[in-house]
Design a protein around this motif. Structure first.
Motif, mmCIF file in Angstrom:
data_model
loop_
_atom_site.group_PDB
_atom_site.id
_atom_site.type_symbol
_atom_site.label_atom_id
_atom_site.label_comp_id
_atom_site.label_asym_id
_atom_site.label_seq_id
_atom_site.Cartn_x
_atom_site.Cartn_y
_atom_site.Cartn_z
ATOM 1 N N TYR A 44 0.815 -1.221 0.000
ATOM 2 C CA TYR A 44 0.000 0.000 0.000
ATOM 3 C C TYR A 44 0.849 1.271 0.000
ATOM 4 O O TYR A 44 0.320 2.378 0.162
ATOM 5 C CB TYR A 44 -0.931 0.016 1.220
ATOM 6 C CG TYR A 44 -0.229 0.199 2.547
ATOM 7 C CD1 TYR A 44 -0.183 1.447 3.165
ATOM 8 C CD2 TYR A 44 0.410 -0.853 3.182
ATOM 9 C CE1 TYR A 44 0.480 1.626 4.370
ATOM 10 C CE2 TYR A 44 1.061 -0.688 4.387
ATOM 11 C CZ TYR A 44 1.090 0.555 4.980
ATOM 12 O OH TYR A 44 1.752 0.737 6.172
ATOM 13 N N SER A 45 2.146 1.154 -0.215
ATOM 14 C CA SER A 45 3.036 2.306 -0.147
ATOM 15 C C SER A 45 2.627 3.385 -1.153
ATOM 16 O O SER A 45 2.519 4.568 -0.807
ATOM 17 C CB SER A 45 4.479 1.881 -0.408
ATOM 18 O OG SER A 45 5.344 2.994 -0.334
ATOM 19 N N ARG A 46 2.403 2.984 -2.407
ATOM 20 C CA ARG A 46 1.986 3.976 -3.419
ATOM 21 C C ARG A 46 0.641 4.565 -3.069
ATOM 22 O O ARG A 46 0.432 5.786 -3.175
ATOM 23 C CB ARG A 46 1.940 3.341 -4.809
ATOM 24 C CG ARG A 46 1.467 4.311 -5.901
ATOM 25 C CD ARG A 46 1.750 3.783 -7.285
ATOM 26 N NE ARG A 46 0.949 2.635 -7.635
ATOM 27 C CZ ARG A 46 -0.275 2.707 -8.209
ATOM 28 N NH1 ARG A 46 -0.820 3.888 -8.460
ATOM 29 N NH2 ARG A 46 -0.928 1.616 -8.516
ATOM 30 N N GLN A 47 -0.291 3.729 -2.627
ATOM 31 C CA GLN A 47 -1.624 4.227 -2.272
ATOM 32 C C GLN A 47 -1.574 5.174 -1.071
ATOM 33 O O GLN A 47 -2.355 6.119 -0.993
ATOM 34 C CB GLN A 47 -2.560 3.052 -1.988
ATOM 35 C CG GLN A 47 -2.994 2.284 -3.233
ATOM 36 C CD GLN A 47 -1.936 1.333 -3.756
ATOM 37 O OE1 GLN A 47 -0.965 1.030 -3.070
ATOM 38 N NE2 GLN A 47 -2.134 0.830 -4.965
ATOM 39 N N ALA A 48 -0.631 4.927 -0.135
ATOM 40 C CA ALA A 48 -0.479 5.837 1.001
ATOM 41 C C ALA A 48 -0.002 7.201 0.531
ATOM 42 O O ALA A 48 -0.486 8.245 1.009
ATOM 43 C CB ALA A 48 0.504 5.256 2.021
ATOM 44 N N SER A 49 0.940 7.215 -0.417
ATOM 45 C CA SER A 49 1.406 8.495 -0.951
ATOM 46 C C SER A 49 0.306 9.199 -1.744
ATOM 47 O O SER A 49 0.160 10.423 -1.668
ATOM 48 C CB SER A 49 2.640 8.281 -1.836
ATOM 49 O OG SER A 49 3.777 7.994 -1.053
ATOM 50 N N VAL A 50 -0.459 8.436 -2.497
ATOM 51 C CA VAL A 50 -1.588 9.020 -3.228
ATOM 52 C C VAL A 50 -2.589 9.636 -2.252
ATOM 53 O O VAL A 50 -3.066 10.757 -2.451
ATOM 54 C CB VAL A 50 -2.280 7.953 -4.105
ATOM 55 C CG1 VAL A 50 -3.611 8.469 -4.642
ATOM 56 C CG2 VAL A 50 -1.373 7.548 -5.264
ATOM 57 N N ALA A 51 -2.900 8.906 -1.187
ATOM 58 C CA ALA A 51 -3.870 9.399 -0.210
ATOM 59 C C ALA A 51 -3.376 10.676 0.453
ATOM 60 O O ALA A 51 -4.130 11.646 0.620
ATOM 61 C CB ALA A 51 -4.146 8.326 0.843
ATOM 62 N N LYS A 52 -2.108 10.683 0.847
ATOM 63 C CA LYS A 52 -1.561 11.871 1.498
ATOM 64 C C LYS A 52 -1.572 13.058 0.545
ATOM 65 O O LYS A 52 -1.929 14.181 0.907
ATOM 66 C CB LYS A 52 -0.134 11.553 1.983
ATOM 67 C CG LYS A 52 0.400 12.527 3.041
ATOM 68 C CD LYS A 52 1.119 13.704 2.450
ATOM 69 C CE LYS A 52 1.728 14.585 3.518
ATOM 70 N NZ LYS A 52 2.411 15.777 2.982
ATOM 71 N N LEU A 53 -1.182 12.829 -0.708
ATOM 72 C CA LEU A 53 -1.159 13.877 -1.724
ATOM 73 C C LEU A 53 -2.566 14.413 -1.996
ATOM 74 O O LEU A 53 -2.814 15.632 -1.940
ATOM 75 C CB LEU A 53 -0.543 13.316 -3.006
ATOM 76 C CG LEU A 53 -0.613 14.177 -4.272
ATOM 77 C CD1 LEU A 53 0.194 15.442 -4.097
ATOM 78 C CD2 LEU A 53 -0.113 13.381 -5.476
ATOM 79 N N ILE A 54 -3.502 13.521 -2.286
ATOM 80 C CA ILE A 54 -4.857 13.934 -2.646
ATOM 81 C C ILE A 54 -5.560 14.609 -1.470
ATOM 82 O O ILE A 54 -6.185 15.671 -1.619
ATOM 83 C CB ILE A 54 -5.673 12.718 -3.126
ATOM 84 C CG1 ILE A 54 -5.108 12.155 -4.432
ATOM 85 C CG2 ILE A 54 -7.156 13.080 -3.291
ATOM 86 C CD1 ILE A 54 -5.164 13.114 -5.593
ATOM 87 N N ALA A 55 -5.465 14.015 -0.289
ATOM 88 C CA ALA A 55 -6.205 14.532 0.857
ATOM 89 C C ALA A 55 -5.685 15.885 1.314
ATOM 90 O O ALA A 55 -6.471 16.778 1.662
ATOM 91 C CB ALA A 55 -6.161 13.530 2.005
ATOM 92 N N THR A 56 -4.377 16.048 1.335
ATOM 93 C CA THR A 56 -3.844 17.319 1.832
ATOM 94 C C THR A 56 -4.002 18.451 0.811
ATOM 95 O O THR A 56 -4.279 19.591 1.185
ATOM 96 C CB THR A 56 -2.371 17.168 2.251
ATOM 97 O OG1 THR A 56 -1.580 16.736 1.140
ATOM 98 C CG2 THR A 56 -2.243 16.163 3.380
ATOM 99 N N ASP A 57 -3.841 18.128 -0.476
ATOM 100 C CA ASP A 57 -4.126 19.151 -1.495
ATOM 101 C C ASP A 57 -5.608 19.523 -1.471
ATOM 102 O O ASP A 57 -5.973 20.703 -1.632
ATOM 103 C CB ASP A 57 -3.733 18.651 -2.888
ATOM 104 C CG ASP A 57 -2.237 18.781 -3.161
ATOM 105 O OD1 ASP A 57 -1.520 19.337 -2.307
ATOM 106 O OD2 ASP A 57 -1.789 18.316 -4.240
ATOM 107 N N ALA A 58 -6.469 18.532 -1.274
ATOM 108 C CA ALA A 58 -7.907 18.813 -1.179
ATOM 109 C C ALA A 58 -8.207 19.697 0.020
ATOM 110 O O ALA A 58 -9.002 20.641 -0.076
ATOM 111 C CB ALA A 58 -8.689 17.504 -1.080
ATOM 112 N N ALA A 59 -7.574 19.407 1.149
ATOM 113 C CA ALA A 59 -7.819 20.212 2.351
ATOM 114 C C ALA A 59 -7.409 21.663 2.130
ATOM 115 O O ALA A 59 -8.109 22.592 2.566
ATOM 116 C CB ALA A 59 -7.061 19.622 3.539
#
Length: 380
Positions: free
Chosen positions: A312-327
């Motif tokens: 899930y390493s790539r998905q964790a980076s995707v989540a962090k990127l998407i969620a924080t940019d969205a915030a």
């Protein structure tokens, strides 16, 4: 607004209800005053620990909650929607326990985990240095083996809960090269360990972030976690989980900003209509809602992969990127919805905007997340 969640069990439903109750009673009434006064919330983490919220993703036999990461992250999101600084500190605490719980020996886990996971002790994570942030392999803080343990010398930076935590997961150099970094579970009260003045931050004011200075401090040899030279592997593995915690925090802040903006847009009138009924503003709110839902979906996807034992390493980076940019986008738009009022401290949206910014930076900047994702895409 209560988020309509799809939870795996009734136990998880009850846990989220408990979290909301505590967050509404213990966090929401205190957040504005403590953030403005930059005052530490004494006793609050003991309350969260007593409720079982500080060890959720770890096994019950060690004092944890035995919950899947999918559930733990939604607890973090609920906390963040009321008080981002507290949620970030809870996420960092969970990450600081990761090294012991994943790489520690049975004896080490039985010795130290119950205090960590049961809420009696709060943890910090000590990886970054003044000249080594995202470049963890460039660490210079040294741990020299001698009779009785390891002598630690050097400086660390950007420590959440610095000077307040009971223990720190510390990364220091025991040999040259990227394979020369080792991991230690260091007591907060160690002779020769001092902390700098709390950083004057844009947000997250109630929880201190400091530097740490190790002036030949001696820690016991049995506080080495894993083997010598395994530290970088431990650090990077922990960061995958930590990034999911930050993604959940960012989603909570974004949800709070969306809720505030929708409430205001339903109450404020202009040209004889509620401003939410003006299509221009209604579309802004719709985009905000879509961004929050997308952020939540990305961190839940990564968490479910983690829970299933899949990569899930790539998905964790995707989540962090998407969620924080969205915030960042959602909180900025929330300020815009409020107009001039959004720029004042009379309403919480300006605080949400300040809190969202740091989430694009720590646990690896979003530029680093793009690097992680692109490198994984390049592999056969």
């Amino acid at each position: 607004m209560t988020v309509d969640r799809l939870l795996p069990t009734q136990e998880a439903e009850d846990l989220l209800d408990l979290t909301r109750d505590i967050a509404d009673k213990e966090l929401a009434p205190r957040v504005d005053k403590h953030e403005r006064e930059e005052r530490y919330p004494e006793g609050l983490f003991a309350t969260l620990g007593a409720a079982g919220l500080l060890g959720l993703p770890y096994p019950e036999e060690y004092g944890g909650g035995g919950q899947p990461y999918e559930v733990y992250l939604q607890v973090i999101e609920e906390l963040a929607a009321r008080w981002a600084a507290v949620a970030v500190a809870a996420s960092v605490h969970t990450m600081s326990a990761y090294a012991l719980m994943t790489y520690g020996s049975e004896e080490q886990r039985h010795r130290w985990a119950p205090g960590m996971l049961g809420g009696g002790r709060i943890g910090g994570y000590s990886l970054s240095e003044p000249q080594a942030g995202s470049d963890a392999a460039a660490l210079t803080c040294k741990a020299v083996r001698e009779t009785g343990g390891y002598r630690i010398t050097g400086s660390k930076a950007w420590i959440t809960h610095g000077g307040k935590a009971d223990f720190y997961t510390l990364f220091a150099r025991t040999a040259a090269g990227s394979r020369g970094i080792s991991c230690f579970l260091a007591p907060g009260a160690t002779e020769g360990l001092t902390f700098g003045r709390p950083e004057e931050k844009m947000g997250l004011h109630a929880i201190p972030t400091t530097a740490a200075h190790w002036d030949g401090a001696l820690i016991e040899a049995d506080r080495l976690i894993g083997s010598e030279g395994q530290g970088l592997q431990i650090a990077l593995s922990a960061l995958d989980s930590g990034r999911l915690g930050i993604a959940a925090c960012a989603t909570g802040v974004a949800q709070a900003a969306l809720d505030a903006a929708v409430t205001y847009a339903n109450e404020r009138t202009a040209f004889g209509r509620k401003i939410i009924d003006h299509q221009g503003l209604g579309f802004v709110l719709a985009d905000m809602a879509a961004a929050v839902d997308s952020a939540r979906a990305t961190y839940l996807d990564a968490a479910r992969r983690r829970d299933a034992g899949r990569s899930y390493s790539r998905q964790a980076s995707v989540a962090k990127l998407i969620a924080t940019d969205a915030a960042m986008k959602v909180t900025t738009d929330a300020v815009q919805v409020y107009g001039g009022y959004g720029y004042t401290r009379d309403f919480p949206v300006e605080r949400y905007m300040r809190e969202a910014k740091i989430m694009q930076i720590f646990e690896g900047t979003n530029q680093i997340q793009r690097l992680v994702i692109s490198r994984q895409l390049s592999r056969p």
